[in-house]
Each structure stands twice: as structure tokens, then as C-alpha cells.
Design an enzyme around this catalytic site. Structure first.
Site, mmCIF file in Angstrom:
data_model
loop_
_atom_site.group_PDB
_atom_site.id
_atom_site.type_symbol
_atom_site.label_atom_id
_atom_site.label_comp_id
_atom_site.label_asym_id
_atom_site.label_seq_id
_atom_site.Cartn_x
_atom_site.Cartn_y
_atom_site.Cartn_z
ATOM 1 N N HIS A 133 5.426 -15.217 -2.120
ATOM 2 C CA HIS A 133 4.766 -13.948 -1.833
ATOM 3 C C HIS A 133 5.787 -12.830 -1.657
ATOM 4 O O HIS A 133 5.602 -11.708 -2.154
ATOM 5 C CB HIS A 133 3.894 -14.104 -0.579
ATOM 6 C CG HIS A 133 3.093 -12.897 -0.240
ATOM 7 N ND1 HIS A 133 3.423 -12.059 0.805
ATOM 8 C CD2 HIS A 133 1.981 -12.383 -0.802
ATOM 9 C CE1 HIS A 133 2.541 -11.079 0.874
ATOM 10 N NE2 HIS A 133 1.663 -11.247 -0.092
ATOM 11 N N ARG A 171 18.944 -3.171 10.607
ATOM 12 C CA ARG A 171 18.920 -2.070 9.645
ATOM 13 C C ARG A 171 17.947 -0.953 10.053
ATOM 14 O O ARG A 171 17.803 0.033 9.350
ATOM 15 C CB ARG A 171 18.556 -2.615 8.264
ATOM 16 C CG ARG A 171 19.694 -3.415 7.667
ATOM 17 C CD ARG A 171 19.250 -4.434 6.629
ATOM 18 N NE ARG A 171 20.401 -5.164 6.099
ATOM 19 C CZ ARG A 171 21.018 -6.171 6.728
ATOM 20 N NH1 ARG A 171 20.601 -6.576 7.919
ATOM 21 N NH2 ARG A 171 22.064 -6.771 6.177
ATOM 22 N N GLU A 191 0.808 -1.224 0.000
ATOM 23 C CA GLU A 191 0.000 0.000 0.000
ATOM 24 C C GLU A 191 0.840 1.272 0.000
ATOM 25 O O GLU A 191 0.310 2.374 -0.136
ATOM 26 C CB GLU A 191 -0.974 -0.007 1.185
ATOM 27 C CG GLU A 191 -2.092 -1.017 1.053
ATOM 28 C CD GLU A 191 -1.660 -2.464 1.335
ATOM 29 O OE1 GLU A 191 -2.280 -3.388 0.773
ATOM 30 O OE2 GLU A 191 -0.690 -2.672 2.111
ATOM 31 N N PHE A 215 12.661 4.976 -1.915
ATOM 32 C CA PHE A 215 12.447 3.576 -1.541
ATOM 33 C C PHE A 215 13.195 3.293 -0.241
ATOM 34 O O PHE A 215 14.402 3.074 -0.240
ATOM 35 C CB PHE A 215 12.957 2.663 -2.662
ATOM 36 C CG PHE A 215 12.690 1.205 -2.442
ATOM 37 C CD1 PHE A 215 11.483 0.652 -2.831
ATOM 38 C CD2 PHE A 215 13.655 0.379 -1.882
ATOM 39 C CE1 PHE A 215 11.239 -0.702 -2.657
ATOM 40 C CE2 PHE A 215 13.417 -0.976 -1.694
ATOM 41 C CZ PHE A 215 12.209 -1.519 -2.082
ATOM 42 N N CYS A 230 8.749 -2.802 5.463
ATOM 43 C CA CYS A 230 9.594 -3.948 5.741
ATOM 44 C C CYS A 230 8.884 -5.214 5.264
ATOM 45 O O CYS A 230 7.768 -5.493 5.690
ATOM 46 C CB CYS A 230 9.893 -4.043 7.233
ATOM 47 S SG CYS A 230 10.879 -5.481 7.675
ATOM 48 N N VAL A 231 9.546 -5.943 4.366
ATOM 49 C CA VAL A 231 9.024 -7.220 3.883
ATOM 50 C C VAL A 231 10.038 -8.285 4.291
ATOM 51 O O VAL A 231 11.217 -8.194 3.929
ATOM 52 C CB VAL A 231 8.839 -7.210 2.347
ATOM 53 C CG1 VAL A 231 8.214 -8.514 1.880
ATOM 54 C CG2 VAL A 231 8.001 -6.017 1.912
ATOM 55 N N THR A 290 6.863 -18.790 1.166
ATOM 56 C CA THR A 290 6.265 -18.818 -0.174
ATOM 57 C C THR A 290 6.884 -17.744 -1.057
ATOM 58 O O THR A 290 7.685 -16.939 -0.612
ATOM 59 C CB THR A 290 4.744 -18.580 -0.090
ATOM 60 O OG1 THR A 290 4.521 -17.228 0.324
ATOM 61 C CG2 THR A 290 4.071 -19.541 0.893
#
Length: 150
Positions: free
Chosen positions: A84, A123, A54, A109, A76-77, A82
Site C-alpha cells: 500500500h 523531519r 486526497e 510536494f 506523511c505516508v 503491505t
């Protein structure tokens, strides 16, 4: 590195609420970085979005208001079991870049893409510094560059 003075520039920070322990620390780093280089509280607006995906529409929404000189996207990903992770990281990277091109404004970014929570925390104020502060410095430099040539 010469950062420049953020005084008089307006920034929006769009921050994901997902992985809030990490993104909250990134946000604090970004706010501190902007303030350290001359931005005042009234020139920084924070917009929360549910997740990193989003951030794209969040940046688009805030840039509909022409007052901002740059937008910082913080998220944060963390890798899961999976694919995803790969899809989200790819979409977010391309989406954030496209929003910047659409509005001809710097859209930064500041999204961590890590294998685990420990790497993310390292980080977000840990042993690798705070990537939120780095994103703020990038936003200042790019906003000043944009003002110089626009």
C-alpha cells in the site's frame, strides 16, 4: 540561499489529517517559513484533506480559484507491512505533479515518505529540521519564478 520576498503572494496549503502529529508540525513549519519571508496571514489559506492521497484532489480544488500563486501539499505516508505504501507514494507524487502542470502553477510536494514514525518526526521539526518550512521556501521561490516568466 536567496529565498525572495513572499509579500503579496497568495498561498494555499493542503494538509493531510492522517498522521496529524506529523502533518500538524509540517503545517506549523510551513506557516512559520512563509511568515518569516514576508507572507501575511490573509494571504495563506489552509485546506484540510483526510489523507495523503486526497492531497491531489485537494490541490486541484483550491487551484480552481485562480487567486493562488502556489500550493503546498503536506502529508506523511509511513511504511507498513503491505505494498500500500508504494502505491500511495507513487500515486501522490504523480498526482501532485500533474495538478501543477494542469494549472501551470507551482504545486509543492511536501509529503514525507518514511519507514517509521520516528523518521517522520525527525523531519517534522526534529533533528533533520522541518520539511514543511522547506516546502514553504520552495513555494516562494517557484511562485516568484512563475510571476517572472508569466
Amino acid at each position: 540561499m536567496e529565498v525572495g520576498n513572499a509579500q503579496g503572494l497568495k498561498f494555499a496549503i493542503v494538509v493531510s489529517q492522517w498522521n496529524a502529529q506529523v502533518t500538524g508540525a509540517l503545517l506549523n513549519g510551513a506557516l512559520e517559513g512563509l511568515a518569516k519571508h514576508g507572507a501575511v496571514e490573509g494571504d495563506v489559506e489552509v485546506a484540510n484533506v483526510p489523507g495523503s492521497y486526497e492531497l491531489i484532489s485537494g490541490a486541484d480544488i483550491v487551484l480552481r480559484n485562480d487567486e493562488f500563486d502556489a500550493v503546498i501539499c503536506l502529508g506523511c505516508v509511513i511504511q507498513g507491512e503491505t505494498k500500500h505504501f508504494d502505491f500511495i507514494c507513487d500515486a501522490v507524487g504523480h498526482g501532485i505533479a500533474n495538478v501543477g502542470l494542469k494549472y501551470n502553477k507551482p504545486v509543492i510536494f511536501g509529503v514525507l515518505t518514511t519507514d517509521n514514525l520516528e523518521q517522520a518526526l525527525d523531519r517534522a521539526g526534529g533533528k533533520h529540521g522541518n520539511k514543511g518550512e522547506e516546502a514553504a521556501i520552495t513555494a516562494i521561490q517557484m511562485a516568484l519564478l512563475s510571476k517572472k516568466y508569466n
